[in-house]
Design an enzyme around this catalytic site. Structure first.
Site, PDB file in Angstrom:
ATOM      1  CD  GLU A   7      25.782 -31.543  11.530  1.00 58.27           C
ATOM      2  OE1 GLU A   7      25.067 -32.094  10.675  1.00 58.27           O
ATOM      3  OE2 GLU A   7      27.025 -31.595  11.515  1.00 58.27           O
ATOM      4  CE1 TYR A  23      35.456 -28.029  11.170  1.00 56.14           C
ATOM      5  CE2 TYR A  23      34.525 -27.199   9.134  1.00 56.14           C
ATOM      6  CZ  TYR A  23      34.356 -27.705  10.401  1.00 56.14           C
ATOM      7  OH  TYR A  23      33.092 -27.894  10.905  1.00 56.14           O
ATOM      8  CB  CYS A  25      36.843 -33.982  15.451  1.00 52.98           C
ATOM      9  SG  CYS A  25      36.483 -34.828  13.939  1.00 52.98           S
ATOM     10  CB  CYS A  80      37.684 -33.663   8.627  1.00 54.26           C
ATOM     11  SG  CYS A  80      36.854 -32.070   8.737  1.00 54.26           S
ATOM     12  CB  CYS A  84      31.006 -34.829   9.131  1.00 57.85           C
ATOM     13  SG  CYS A  84      31.058 -34.519  10.900  1.00 57.85           S
ATOM     14  CD  GLU A 139      30.339 -29.133   8.849  1.00 59.17           C
ATOM     15  OE1 GLU A 139      30.746 -29.045  10.009  1.00 59.17           O
ATOM     16  OE2 GLU A 139      31.113 -29.219   7.870  1.00 59.17           O
ATOM     17  CB  THR A 142      28.511 -32.279  14.742  1.00 61.87           C
ATOM     18  OG1 THR A 142      28.340 -31.106  13.964  1.00 61.87           O
ATOM     19  CG2 THR A 142      29.166 -33.360  13.906  1.00 61.87           C
ATOM     20  CG  HIS A 144      35.639 -28.124  15.753  1.00 61.23           C
ATOM     21  ND1 HIS A 144      35.789 -29.490  15.878  1.00 61.23           N
ATOM     22  CD2 HIS A 144      34.606 -27.961  14.896  1.00 61.23           C
ATOM     23  CE1 HIS A 144      34.874 -30.112  15.149  1.00 61.23           C
ATOM     24  NE2 HIS A 144      34.144 -29.204  14.534  1.00 61.23           N
TER      25      HIS A 144
HETATM   26 FE1  SF4 Z   1      33.006 -33.381  11.231  1.00 59.41          FE
HETATM   27 FE2  SF4 Z   1      35.303 -32.342  10.395  1.00 59.41          FE
HETATM   28 FE3  SF4 Z   1      34.005 -31.261  12.479  1.00 59.41          FE
HETATM   29 FE4  SF4 Z   1      35.209 -33.679  12.635  1.00 59.41          FE
HETATM   30  S1  SF4 Z   1      36.195 -31.686  12.322  1.00 59.41           S
HETATM   31  S2  SF4 Z   1      33.227 -33.118  13.440  1.00 59.41           S
HETATM   32  S3  SF4 Z   1      34.814 -34.509  10.608  1.00 59.41           S
HETATM   33  S4  SF4 Z   1      33.317 -31.331  10.347  1.00 59.41           S
HETATM   34 FE    FE Z   2      31.792 -29.569  11.664  1.00 69.23          FE
END
Ligand code: SF4
Ligand code: FE
Length: 485
Positions: free
Chosen positions: A255, A294, A102, A297, A98, A441, A189, A290
């Site tokens: 986190e 997923y 984002c 990432c 991560c 996570e 995060t 958000h």
């Molecule tokens: Fe982390 Fe993925 Fe969330 Fe971005 S979208 S903060 S890389 S878990």
């Molecule tokens: Fe996340």
């Protein structure tokens, strides 16, 4: 736009109060517990200066026309939304973890469009205020954490009915200069290595909870703010190298639990204060943005996992076995399915009244829901293929030891000249990526699976689906026979 070096240097100028293992960290950004997360976030700065990635990582600001880091941008087309997903996949591939930035990116986008709607309906001035704040973030290229999740106490009770009124962040005082907020935000995060955090409500609120309808921007080192770093699976390995698996970038986002003890926020940084009827839409927009991420990432991270699995089977010479190829094919299939979801919710994005673009919320929620399953299956398959040493390798200190090191080297040789250290490195990387904190996570990041199911059901439009069925089988909507259809 800051370089990665400038970003790292900028953290040293902050007085961020970070606790870990019962101690206040004196040099938090270089502490082994945090440094990998700093390095991973720094990649979002580095890519903006890398000619290979300029198209994804940079964009012209709609406010100033200047080139800015995409992580500070407001999406203005489906192309922007798609580029975001591609950017995240690329960064997942580069870091294998991560890169945190984002969350603030999504918070900026959610607050931007919601403040526009608030001003339209209520005649407030939040949007113009927010645009000034956004321009400041774009000009300074600050990393903003997105702060939504409150600790929530008793889940049966609304915020104002909690035994302890601080279970949700709330406004405790207002005066001509600003507001004072109290409470905490959980699972934050990247917050310890951000410059600012953007607070939003965590649920849709009613009139009785209007003190909890608050959105505002706060420097991470503001007076009254304390961050307590979360413990991760295997985090004592951050003091090792090979055993860490991904020593440069770590696992997930470092986190923290962030406590707000009567923090003062000047009005120019307040973007919601009591307008409870807009809290639901701010939450939903942030969550959907958000959830869009997923399949970007995590797919990038899965590319690394699949690569490590392919290397692990090669190291023992079983890469040609048909069941091995089939399992790797399945991993790729699952991962690309997730990517397809993120691309689809972006391609089906819509323009909001503010002219900013928003994802297709049904498809974004489906994408995140699929992540909570598929990443476990991809990890399971990698465990299946990588074998038992994934769990039973001695430590790197044993490998370096004069006495037992040579024994390990002798018995951990693989196929075709694969040495023990190469096997160690690959297996530790896989262990790191497919283990405890990383998987949890993926389950709960961007909202727990049930949160997606609630939105999926709400948007399912069952009435329309029933109409389709009734029509085809000759029934009216009341369930009576209708021979005319
Ligand atoms: Fe982390 Fe993925 Fe969330 Fe971005 S979208 S903060 S890389 S878990
Ligand atoms: Fe996340």
């Amino acid at each position: 736009m800051l370089t990665s070096k400038e970003y790292k240097e900028s953290l040293k100028q902050l007085n961020t109060k970070v606790y870990a293992f019962g101690e206040l960290l004196s040099n938090f950004s270089e502490d082994p517990l945090i440094r990998p997360h700093v390095e991973s976030a720094a990649m979002t700065y580095e890519c903006a200066h890398d000619p290979r990635f300029t198209d994804l990582a940079t964009v012209n600001s709609h406010l100033t026309g200047k080139k800015v880091n995409r992580f500070t941008h407001i999406h203005h087309s489906t192309e922007d939304l798609i580029k975001k997903v591609k950017l995240l996949r690329m960064l997942g591939q580069q870091t294998g973890t991560c890169f945190q930035r984002c969350v603030g990116f999504d918070a900026l986008n959610a607050v931007y469009s919601t403040t526009f709607d608030m001003d339209e309906k209520l005649g407030t001035e939040y949007h113009s205020r927010f645009k000034k704040y956004l321009q400041h973030i774009q000009d300074t290229d600050k990393m903003v954490a997105g702060s939504m999740t409150d600790p929530k106490g008793d889940r049966n009770l609304p915020p104002s009915k909690q035994e302890d009124p601080d279970m949700y962040v709330h406004v405790v005082k207002k005066d001509k200069d600003g507001i004072i907020v109290r409470g905490a935000k959980a699972h934050q995060t990247g917050i310890v290595n951000s410059h600012e955090f953007l607070v939003m409500p965590t649920i849709a609120l009613t009139e009785e909870d209007k003190d909890y309808a608050v959105s505002c921007a706060i420097p991470v080192d503001a007076s009254g703010v304390t961050h307590i770093l979360g413990r991760q699976t295997n985090d004592s390995r951050k003091y090792d190298q090979i055993d860490q698996g991904n020593p440069r970038y770590g696992i997930v986002g470092g986190e923290a639990l962030t406590i707000l003890e009567d923090v003062f926020v000047p009005w120019e940084r307040v973007f919601m204060c009591g307008e409870h009827e807009f809290s639901g839409s701010m939450v939903e927009r942030f969550a959907s943005f958000h959830r869009q991420n997923y399949g970007g990432c995590k797919t990038g991270v899965m590319d690394v996992m699949i690569g490590a699995t392919a290397a692990a089977v090669e190291q023992v010479g079983v890469q040609k076995a048909s069941h091995v190829r089939d399992k790797i094919t399945e991993m790729v299939h699952l991962s690309e399915t997730l990517y397809a979801g993120s691309i689809a919710c972006s391609a089906e994005g819509v323009k909001l009244p503010s002219n900013a673009y928003y994802v297709n919320t049904m498809l974004a929620n489906i994408t995140k829901q699929n992540i909570t399953r598929h990443i476990y299956e991809v990890s399971r398959l990698s465990h299946d293929l990588a074998g038992g040493f994934l769990a039973t390798l001695p430590s790197e200190k044993d490998m370096a030891d004069d006495q037992v090191g040579p024994m390990i080297s002798k018995y951990l040789q693989g196929s075709g000249g694969a040495g023990s250290e190469a096997r160690y490195r690959i297996l530790r990387l896989l262990e790191n990526m497919t283990g405890g904190t990383a998987l949890v996570e993926s389950m709960h990041g961007a909202g727990s699976p049930q949160a997606q199911r609630v939105m999926i059901f709400r948007q399912a439009n069952l009435k329309h689906k029933k109409e389709l069925a009734y029509k085809l089988c000759g029934l009216t909507m009341e369930g009576e026979v209708n021979n005319d259809t």
